[in-house]
Design a protein around this motif. Structure first.
Motif, short mmCIF file in Angstrom:
data_model
loop_
_atom_site.label_atom_id
_atom_site.label_comp_id
_atom_site.label_asym_id
_atom_site.label_seq_id
_atom_site.Cartn_x
_atom_site.Cartn_y
_atom_site.Cartn_z
N SER A 101 0.83 -1.11 -0.01
CA SER A 101 0.00 -0.06 0.06
C SER A 101 0.87 1.22 0.22
O SER A 101 0.56 2.25 -0.82
CB SER A 101 -0.87 -0.25 1.30
OG SER A 101 -0.51 -0.04 2.43
N ASP A 102 1.93 1.12 0.84
CA ASP A 102 2.79 2.39 0.80
C ASP A 102 3.51 2.76 -0.49
O ASP A 102 3.64 3.89 -1.02
CB ASP A 102 3.98 2.27 1.76
CG ASP A 102 3.49 2.53 3.09
OD1 ASP A 102 2.13 2.98 3.45
OD2 ASP A 102 4.18 2.25 4.46
N CYS A 103 3.72 1.68 -1.19
CA CYS A 103 4.30 1.77 -2.62
C CYS A 103 3.37 2.29 -3.46
O CYS A 103 3.81 3.18 -4.52
CB CYS A 103 4.98 0.20 -3.12
SG CYS A 103 6.19 -0.18 -2.08
N VAL A 104 2.10 2.01 -3.44
CA VAL A 104 0.89 2.69 -4.31
C VAL A 104 1.05 3.99 -4.09
O VAL A 104 0.91 4.87 -4.98
CB VAL A 104 -0.33 1.69 -4.18
CG1 VAL A 104 -1.50 2.47 -4.91
CG2 VAL A 104 -0.05 0.47 -4.51
N LYS A 105 0.86 4.59 -2.72
CA LYS A 105 0.87 5.91 -2.23
C LYS A 105 1.98 6.71 -2.98
O LYS A 105 1.72 7.67 -3.47
CB LYS A 105 0.91 5.86 -1.02
CG LYS A 105 -0.58 5.60 -0.14
CD LYS A 105 -0.08 5.44 1.35
CE LYS A 105 0.35 6.54 2.08
NZ LYS A 105 0.37 6.50 3.38
N VAL A 106 3.19 6.20 -2.89
CA VAL A 106 4.49 6.77 -3.45
C VAL A 106 4.25 6.94 -4.92
O VAL A 106 4.51 8.14 -5.49
CB VAL A 106 5.57 6.15 -3.04
CG1 VAL A 106 6.87 6.71 -3.73
CG2 VAL A 106 5.87 6.47 -1.55
N SER A 146 10.30 2.50 -1.77
CA SER A 146 9.12 2.39 -2.51
C SER A 146 9.47 2.45 -3.96
O SER A 146 8.89 1.79 -4.67
CB SER A 146 8.07 3.29 -2.22
OG SER A 146 7.50 3.19 -0.78
N LEU A 187 1.56 6.87 -6.79
CA LEU A 187 0.51 7.96 -7.24
C LEU A 187 0.90 9.47 -7.02
O LEU A 187 0.63 10.25 -7.80
CB LEU A 187 -0.86 7.54 -6.69
CG LEU A 187 -1.38 6.16 -6.84
CD1 LEU A 187 -2.64 5.85 -6.29
CD2 LEU A 187 -1.48 5.98 -8.55
N TYR A 188 1.60 9.45 -5.83
CA TYR A 188 1.98 11.04 -5.51
C TYR A 188 3.25 11.46 -6.33
O TYR A 188 3.23 12.76 -6.82
CB TYR A 188 2.39 10.88 -4.07
CG TYR A 188 2.42 12.44 -3.37
CD1 TYR A 188 1.32 13.09 -3.05
CD2 TYR A 188 3.45 13.07 -3.59
CE1 TYR A 188 1.35 14.43 -2.59
CE2 TYR A 188 3.73 14.42 -2.76
CZ TYR A 188 2.56 15.01 -2.51
OH TYR A 188 2.47 16.34 -2.12
N LEU A 230 3.16 12.38 2.61
CA LEU A 230 2.50 11.01 2.91
C LEU A 230 2.78 10.43 4.24
O LEU A 230 2.53 9.36 4.41
CB LEU A 230 3.19 10.01 1.87
CG LEU A 230 2.96 10.45 0.41
CD1 LEU A 230 3.99 9.73 -0.43
CD2 LEU A 230 1.52 10.64 -0.05
#
Length: 482
Positions: free
Chosen positions: A32-37, A72, A39-40, A62
């Motif tokens: 999930s953290d990798c997805v956040k990074v 990430s 997309l940001y 984040l």
């Protein structure tokens, strides 16, 4: 150069583009953290020169550390979605996803045909993508692991999680086990048999924490770590129950920090741990009571224990003594922990450590106060004692070694004077200079002083002046301006 930017192959407009292939082939299986990074980062690429386009701003936005941001992007670089251009400063270029989908070299379908079928049967909750299959192939090739071994690991992970488990989790387990030499189906089987033996013990640990499920791989690893450190299962369960009772929810990571602390303190058995925790509880209760006596409040009492209570107890002060000192400090307008600490250091230098020596000290102080009060009354001074009175008395007793009867005699001589205490101090100073230590010697000294003064006065009154002295006196008077 900006922290994140698009390659020239990606068209930039005023929107943040998200490729459907990312959503279908990468996002479901990524942490999930990798997805956040990721997309940001797409958002940041739209404003390559913006002030927010730095790794520090990423971390702040984040709520992640810069190390997590870098990790990430390393993950996405392995997937072929980004390229890390530099590490100091950290710079990333986003790559077209279609390139990532075709980057993998072709691997013989015949070699992994049977593996593909078995893997899809195990992970029945979703379709395995070509990219995921390639990650499995790459892992098998790089680790030199048997296909059957990886399939057994996949089965274990789906039983533990569910049949929709992500491949990064499966590969993490496989790589961790490979570090221990688990590369064959036989080795995996032995590993799982060992897990089965642990199941009952681990079930009790999880139950004591209020968790009703099987332990995952990370939890098993931590449990094995604690056993290797020297903790028995009954001690682990005791610690889990105790912390569950003190804290609404606990997890293995939280317990691991506690076991690390116990390990450094050489506390392994229930008896040792219980003794330490009981003492710790007593210290916290003592800290609360000391603060209450001083009239101060701390929402977090732990710093009080660490910075003051532990130091005082290490000096030899027990609970009863510290509570009495805190009451004494409050009554003496010493109402902070810092000033109480200074007072304790004074007591410590005087050898006042236990309740007995403290009571003796207070009795002595009260006795001295009573003696000073009596001296003031004998001098006709109807008031409370002050620091000047105490300093005078301390000097008379400690520095001049004046006996009480000599001090009492001095009060009889000073009584009725304009400033009786100062007069008394002058008398005692004279006796000290002449080394007088008893009343008889003091009376004789006063008689001699009185005779000398009388003789001096008589000589002055009966004296005759010569003519020259008289003329000189008048000459001096004429020179004085009136």
């Amino acid at each position: 150069m900006s922290f994140c930017s698009y390659s020239s192959q990606i068209i930039v407009d005023n929107k943040t583009p998200i490729d459907n292939m990312f959503i279908t082939s990468f996002m479901p299986y990524a942490p999930s953290d990798c997805v956040k990074v990721y997309l940001y980062g797409l958002f940041a690429c739209n404003d390559a020169n913006g002030t927010h386009n730095t790794i520090e701003e990423f971390a702040k936005a984040l709520n992640m550390s810069t190390q997590d941001i870098e990790s990430s992007f390393l993950y996405w670089q392995e997937q072929g979605l980004v390229q890390i251009l530099d590490t100091i400063p950290f710079q990333v270029k986003y790559m077209p996803i279609k390139n990532a989908m075709i980057k993998h070299p072709k691997i013989s379908e015949q070699k992994y045909a049977s593996f593909n079928v078995s893997a899809q049967e195990i992970i029945s909750g979703r379709m395995i993508t070509p990219n995921e299959f390639y990650e499995y192939y790459a892992t098998l090739e790089s680790l030199h692991m048997e296909q059957s071994a990886l399939l057994m690991i996949m089965k274990y992970c789906t039983d533990l999680k569910d049949n929709n488990v992500g491949y990064p989790y499966i590969l993490t387990v496989a790589k961790n086990w490979a570090k221990d030499g688990v590369l064959t189906s036989m080795a995996v089987n032995e590993k799982l048999l060992g897990y089965e033996k642990q199941n009952e013990e681990l079930y009790l640990v999880l139950k004591s924490m209020g968790i009703k499920r099987n332990a995952d791989v990370d939890e098993r690893d931590l449990y094995e770590k604690w056993l290797t450190m020297g903790f028995l299962n009954n001690a682990i369960i005791y610690v889990a129950k105790a912390n569950k009772k003190a804290k609404k929810s606990v997890n293995f990571k939280y317990l691991d920090a506690i076991f690390e602390k116990y390990y450094t303190m050489h506390l392994f058995s229930i008896l040792e741990i219980e003794a330490y925790e009981n003492h710790k509880t007593a210290l916290f209760n003592l800290a609360k009571n000391v603060c209450k006596n001083l009239g101060v409040f701390y929402e977090d009492i732990e710093p009080v224990v660490e910075n003051y209570i532990i130091n005082w107890t290490n000096m030899g002060y027990d609970e009863e003594t510290l509570l009495k000192i805190s009451n004494y400090c409050f009554k003496s307008s010493i109402r902070t922990l810092e000033y109480m600490d200074k007072q304790i250091l004074k007591f410590y230098k005087l050898g006042i450590i236990n309740i007995q020596s403290l009571n003796e000290y207070f009795d002595e102080v009260l006795n001295i106060e009573a003696q000073i009060k009596q001296i003031l009354e004998n001098l006709g001074l109807n008031r409370n004692t002050n620091n000047m009175d105490r300093d005078f008395y301390k000097n008379w007793k400690n520095n001049w070694n004046m006996p009480n009867e000599l001090i009492d005699y001095a009060t009889t001589l000073a009584n009725g004077k304009t400033q009786p205490l100062l007069f008394m101090n002058k008398i005692l100073s004279t006796w000290h200079e002449k080394n007088i230590k008893d009343v008889e010697s003091a009376k004789l000294c006063e008689v001699k002083t009185s005779v000398a003064k009388t003789k001096q006065k008589s000589n002055y009154e009966n004296r005759t002046y010569t003519k020259e002295e008289i003329n000189s006196l008048f000459t001096n008077l004429e020179e004085i301006e009136i």
